[in-house]
Design a protein around this motif. Structure first.
Motif, PDB file in Angstrom:
ATOM      1  N   GLU A 564     -13.876  22.212 -16.661  1.00  0.00           N
ATOM      2  CA  GLU A 564     -13.832  23.393 -15.804  1.00  0.00           C
ATOM      3  C   GLU A 564     -14.354  23.106 -14.398  1.00  0.00           C
ATOM      4  O   GLU A 564     -13.868  23.656 -13.409  1.00  0.00           O
ATOM      5  CB  GLU A 564     -14.628  24.546 -16.410  1.00  0.00           C
ATOM      6  CG  GLU A 564     -16.118  24.305 -16.459  1.00  0.00           C
ATOM      7  CD  GLU A 564     -16.913  25.595 -16.635  1.00  0.00           C
ATOM      8  OE1 GLU A 564     -17.273  26.189 -15.621  1.00  0.00           O
ATOM      9  OE2 GLU A 564     -17.167  25.976 -17.782  1.00  0.00           O
ATOM     10  N   LEU A 567     -11.785  22.079 -12.071  1.00  0.00           N
ATOM     11  CA  LEU A 567     -10.712  23.048 -11.845  1.00  0.00           C
ATOM     12  C   LEU A 567     -11.103  24.127 -10.846  1.00  0.00           C
ATOM     13  O   LEU A 567     -10.269  24.586 -10.058  1.00  0.00           O
ATOM     14  CB  LEU A 567     -10.315  23.699 -13.174  1.00  0.00           C
ATOM     15  CG  LEU A 567      -9.068  24.578 -13.163  1.00  0.00           C
ATOM     16  CD1 LEU A 567      -7.829  23.743 -12.879  1.00  0.00           C
ATOM     17  CD2 LEU A 567      -8.907  25.313 -14.490  1.00  0.00           C
ATOM     18  N   CYS A 568     -12.370  24.542 -10.852  1.00  0.00           N
ATOM     19  CA  CYS A 568     -12.792  25.621  -9.967  1.00  0.00           C
ATOM     20  C   CYS A 568     -14.282  25.512  -9.666  1.00  0.00           C
ATOM     21  O   CYS A 568     -15.013  24.805 -10.357  1.00  0.00           O
ATOM     22  CB  CYS A 568     -12.474  26.988 -10.583  1.00  0.00           C
ATOM     23  SG  CYS A 568     -13.337  27.286 -12.148  1.00  0.00           S
ATOM     24  N   GLN A 569     -14.690  26.220  -8.634  1.00  0.00           N
ATOM     25  CA  GLN A 569     -16.102  26.286  -8.266  1.00  0.00           C
ATOM     26  C   GLN A 569     -16.519  27.751  -8.222  1.00  0.00           C
ATOM     27  O   GLN A 569     -15.892  28.565  -7.549  1.00  0.00           O
ATOM     28  CB  GLN A 569     -16.346  25.646  -6.902  1.00  0.00           C
ATOM     29  CG  GLN A 569     -17.796  25.716  -6.441  1.00  0.00           C
ATOM     30  CD  GLN A 569     -18.009  25.039  -5.107  1.00  0.00           C
ATOM     31  OE1 GLN A 569     -17.160  24.286  -4.641  1.00  0.00           O
ATOM     32  NE2 GLN A 569     -19.137  25.304  -4.465  1.00  0.00           N
ATOM     33  N   PHE A 615     -14.620  32.878  -8.265  1.00  0.00           N
ATOM     34  CA  PHE A 615     -14.525  31.427  -8.132  1.00  0.00           C
ATOM     35  C   PHE A 615     -13.401  31.069  -7.173  1.00  0.00           C
ATOM     36  O   PHE A 615     -12.524  31.885  -6.870  1.00  0.00           O
ATOM     37  CB  PHE A 615     -14.276  30.770  -9.498  1.00  0.00           C
ATOM     38  CG  PHE A 615     -12.982  31.178 -10.136  1.00  0.00           C
ATOM     39  CD1 PHE A 615     -11.814  30.467  -9.920  1.00  0.00           C
ATOM     40  CD2 PHE A 615     -12.925  32.297 -10.966  1.00  0.00           C
ATOM     41  CE1 PHE A 615     -10.619  30.853 -10.497  1.00  0.00           C
ATOM     42  CE2 PHE A 615     -11.733  32.689 -11.552  1.00  0.00           C
ATOM     43  CZ  PHE A 615     -10.581  31.965 -11.320  1.00  0.00           C
ATOM     44  N   ILE A 616     -13.453  29.836  -6.670  1.00  0.00           N
ATOM     45  CA  ILE A 616     -12.381  29.313  -5.829  1.00  0.00           C
ATOM     46  C   ILE A 616     -11.815  28.079  -6.508  1.00  0.00           C
ATOM     47  O   ILE A 616     -12.552  27.288  -7.109  1.00  0.00           O
ATOM     48  CB  ILE A 616     -12.878  28.975  -4.406  1.00  0.00           C
ATOM     49  CG1 ILE A 616     -14.066  28.008  -4.462  1.00  0.00           C
ATOM     50  CG2 ILE A 616     -13.239  30.241  -3.658  1.00  0.00           C
ATOM     51  CD1 ILE A 616     -14.545  27.554  -3.097  1.00  0.00           C
ATOM     52  N   PRO A 617     -10.494  27.903  -6.470  1.00  0.00           N
ATOM     53  CA  PRO A 617      -9.891  26.756  -7.159  1.00  0.00           C
ATOM     54  C   PRO A 617     -10.159  25.448  -6.419  1.00  0.00           C
ATOM     55  O   PRO A 617     -10.353  25.420  -5.210  1.00  0.00           O
ATOM     56  CB  PRO A 617      -8.401  27.098  -7.176  1.00  0.00           C
ATOM     57  CG  PRO A 617      -8.212  28.004  -6.006  1.00  0.00           C
ATOM     58  CD  PRO A 617      -9.487  28.782  -5.861  1.00  0.00           C
ATOM     59  N   LYS A 618     -10.154  24.375  -7.191  1.00  0.00           N
ATOM     60  CA  LYS A 618     -10.242  23.024  -6.651  1.00  0.00           C
ATOM     61  C   LYS A 618      -8.903  22.315  -6.858  1.00  0.00           C
ATOM     62  O   LYS A 618      -8.025  22.811  -7.569  1.00  0.00           O
ATOM     63  CB  LYS A 618     -11.336  22.230  -7.371  1.00  0.00           C
ATOM     64  CG  LYS A 618     -12.757  22.692  -7.142  1.00  0.00           C
ATOM     65  CD  LYS A 618     -13.704  21.768  -7.910  1.00  0.00           C
ATOM     66  CE  LYS A 618     -15.155  22.134  -7.693  1.00  0.00           C
ATOM     67  NZ  LYS A 618     -16.062  21.207  -8.443  1.00  0.00           N
ATOM     68  N   PRO A 620      -6.876  20.298  -8.949  1.00  0.00           N
ATOM     69  CA  PRO A 620      -7.129  20.224 -10.394  1.00  0.00           C
ATOM     70  C   PRO A 620      -7.492  18.825 -10.877  1.00  0.00           C
ATOM     71  O   PRO A 620      -6.905  17.826 -10.468  1.00  0.00           O
ATOM     72  CB  PRO A 620      -5.801  20.689 -11.006  1.00  0.00           C
ATOM     73  CG  PRO A 620      -5.142  21.470  -9.931  1.00  0.00           C
ATOM     74  CD  PRO A 620      -5.553  20.829  -8.651  1.00  0.00           C
TER      75      PRO A 620
END
Length: 700
Positions: A564, A567-569, A615-618, A620
């Protein structure tokens, strides 16, 4: 076509026998006698059902090739409706029940489903649903001859007699009533008059208030038109064989009729345009529509609609039945959104599902599978109370394909890696180390939102034909009326793969049925963790799952899941939101509307407040799931009955989960395909169906 006379509850009615004309080969008009229900056709169907269940070939191994079941088309609907009107002696007499031949293969113990048609009255409105429904229901359809003028109150009495007769015959089984538009109104009246009977209502576009702004001008127009309008239209516009239905429709409906009443037939046309064959309609298809809706019949149907909807509106507050309402987004002809909301609040056990891209004839359109809808809503049951274990039915390969497609973006972005442990301790990239026979209990950690379970469920079915029954929070299964909790349709993907509300009873029953059960001791607190708490376990100090597992000799497989943080922060967690007044109030309100869990625990484990982390996506990364070596409990029931011994195993399981997590966090650093960019290059060179390599495994 031969005629015969059979007794239907208290009515003596003429029905067509199945041995007559070849034109009726696809309809089986049953002798609905309680002593003659096991026909040879039904028995053969049950043998096919048992053979399908016991097959050893994995039906999910190649879901990419799965296709939707071939279904009948709108032309079949019109062709079979034509059989009613061209049969020997014509389509006269009182309303009567028939059972389609396609519905004869239901399994033993299947509940009865009564279908009450809408404005067409043919009883063929489920023609595209017959085969699927016939696998899990005993289906009877009500047919109204074109010349029938039975008042609404007498139709309700006829349905009531059938309901009561079947209820007395099998009192421990629910009776389903599926009604469309005016049929939904009649179904509501039946349920209101029989609160002592276990009835489940499925209402498609129910009409509890008629739009008089449209209905009155339409009625007036019909009354002024001559009786021979259909033939005049045909003579003037010269319909010929092979003309597209759109051309016939545009020729038949002038601008005034189209604005006031043409919406009903236009929806039928739009449904036909979406069918896979998309063949041009024939002239006799139009003639069939004209026979279904001659001027005097249509006028009668409109009056029936008015009286039935008025009666349903006055009685809906007394309905106690479990109800599922299906609404079409493009049905602008009759339903009123305000009335639907009042109906939702009036019915104590009601769920509403919306189909935004469908029209008036919901069950005739592509993409609508009533059997699937009932299954994912968890409205299918065989007894008085829903049993989440025994009443669950496996997804079809095509249902799994659709579920897999709904997860394809997540799967493509994360390229999950699944590892398991063989008996000799070897770690392999497959599920080879997973036991085939249950009961098996998988115990592990939750990633954010529990996103690891859906890819795992797909992988288990496709590789091993094993269904994972995840114990899930009750918020996925019940919602109070007026609550701000998410709509139940949001959780369809979890329910189609067998998610079960977490409870001691459900846990016990799953293990007793030798199921493969997934348990997350960390629950909501772990799935909705705070910043910096990735992979931290929030397990209770004590747990009973080891002692319960030992009663059934279940193998316990600890597992860890990571990914996880790639995938996101998280930027707005629970602690942040509780400092914002309106978010704090929202969290407290939705948490109050759910079933409370972990009330007997202390500290953070007790905190099961529901919220949506920000959250904000990274760019992947990758998901990894590692199943450790099974821990045997078989033959240790007496030993593990001791709480201290059971607690030792509990701590062993927890320690093994933490070891699996640490292993994955360490090994993923050596994965050359952890980032999505190398994976994309690999896909481009090897094909998107290729399995992307991962880090090296010991002993490989």
């Amino acid at each position: 076509m031969a005629l015969t006379t059979v007794r239907i509850t208290d009515e003596i009615c003429p029905v067509f026998s199945s041995g007559g004309s070849r034109r009726a080969h696809n309809l089986h008009f049953s002798h609905l006698k309680s002593t003659q229900r096991l026909t040879s056709v039904a028995a053969a169907g049950r043998r096919r059902y048992r053979a399908k269940v016991t097959a050893t070939v994995n039906p999910y191994s190649n879901t990419e090739a799965a296709r939707p079941e071939e279904r009948k088309s709108l032309r079949d609907f019109l062709s079979e409706a034509e059989n009613f009107y061209t049969s020997e002696g014509g389509d006269g007499g009182p309303p009567r029940w028939f059972s389609p031949l396609q519905c004869s293969s239901h399994a033993p113990g299947s509940p009865l489903l009564l279908y009450i048609p809408g404005m067409d009255g043919t009883g063929l409105g489920l023609i595209r649903q017959h085969r699927r429904l016939g696998e899990i229901f005993d289906v009877w359809c009500l047919h109204f001859p074109a010349t029938d003028r039975t008042p609404a109150r007498d139709i309700v009495k006829l349905i009531e007699r059938t309901v009561r007769s079947e209820y007395y015959r099998v009192p421990n089984r629910p009776i389903y009533i599926v009604g469309e538009s005016v049929g939904a109104c009649l179904a509501l009246d039946v349920a209101a008059s029989n609160p002592d009977i276990d009835i489940v209502l499925i209402l498609a576009n129910p009409v509890t208030r008629v739009n008089n702004f449209m209905l009155q001008p339409l009625s007036s127009l019909l009354e002024t038109l001559p009786d021979e309008v259909p033939s005049l239209i045909e003579d003037n516009f010269g319909f010929r064989e092979g003309y597209p239905f759109s051309a016939m429709l545009e020729s038949m409906l002038n601008e005034t009729v189209a604005q006031m009443g043409g919406g009903l037939l236009r929806d039928l046309f739009e449904a036909s345009a979406n069918l896979p064959d998309n063949k041009p309609m024939r002239t006799n298809d139009l003639q069939t529509l004209i026979r279904i809706f001659p001027k005097d019949t249509l006028l009668w149907k409109l009056q029936l609609l008015k009286s039935a909807s008025a009666s349903a509106k006055s009685h809906m507050y007394t309905v106690k039945a479990q109800t599922l309402i299906l609404l079409s987004g493009r049905d602008q002809w009759l339903p009123n959104n305000g009335d639907i909301e009042r109906l939702r609040f009036a019915l104590p056990k009601c769920e509403v599902r919306e189909f935004y891209n469908n029209g008036q004839f919901l069950f005739l359109e592509d993409g609508v599978d009533l059997a699937t809808i009932i299954k994912i809503s968890y409205y299918y049951r065989r007894g008085k109370i829903l049993d989440y274990i025994s009443d669950y039915t496996l997804p079809t390969p095509y249902e799994l394909k659709e579920f897999e497609q709904s997860q394809r973006l997540l799967t493509a972005a994360t390229a999950p890696v699944f590892l398991s442990t063989l008996d000799n301790g070897t770690v392999v990239r497959s599920l080879e180390g997973i036991p085939s026979e249950g009961p098996v209990l998988y115990v592990g950690n939750h990633m954010l939102f529990g996103l690891e379970l859906r890819p795992a469920a797909i992988h288990f079915l496709k590789e091993r034909n094993i269904l994972l029954r995840g114990l899930a929070h009750p918020v996925m299964f019940t919602k109070k009326i007026g609550s701000k909790l998410p709509d139940m349709q949001m959780f369809d993907s979890a329910r189609i793969i067998g998610a079960v509300p977490v409870s001691n009873m459900n846990f016990y029953k799953l293990l007793r049925s030798k199921a493969h059960v997934v348990l997350y001791p960390g629950g909501v607190r772990e799935a909705l963790h705070r910043k910096g708490e990735e992979y931290k376990l929030f397990w209770p100090e004590h747990s009973e799952f080891v002692r319960i597992a030992s009663k059934f000799g279940a193998r316990i497989i600890p597992f860890g899941a990571v990914g996880e943080d790639d995938l996101c922060q998280m930027v707005l967690d629970y602690n942040d939101q509780m400092k914002i007044p309106f978010l704090k109030n929202l969290i407290e309100e939705i948490t109050h509307d759910t079933i409370k869990l972990r009330n007997d625990e202390e500290g953070e484990v007790r905190n099961q407040d529901l919220h949506m982390p920000g959250f904000i996506p990274k760019i992947p990364g990758r998901y990894y799931v590692y199943f450790g070596k099974p821990i045997e409990t078989k033959g240790r029931e007496k030993e593990l009955h001791d709480k201290e011994k059971a607690h030792e195993v509990y701590l062993e399981v927890k320690s093994e989960v933490e070891r699996c997590i640490t292993y994955l966090k360490t090994k993923r650093k050596t994965d050359p395909y952890r980032n999505i960019l190398p994976r994309l290059l690999y896909y481009l060179s090897r094909g998107f169906s290729s399995e992307v390599p991962t880090f090296d495994l010991p002993n490989h």
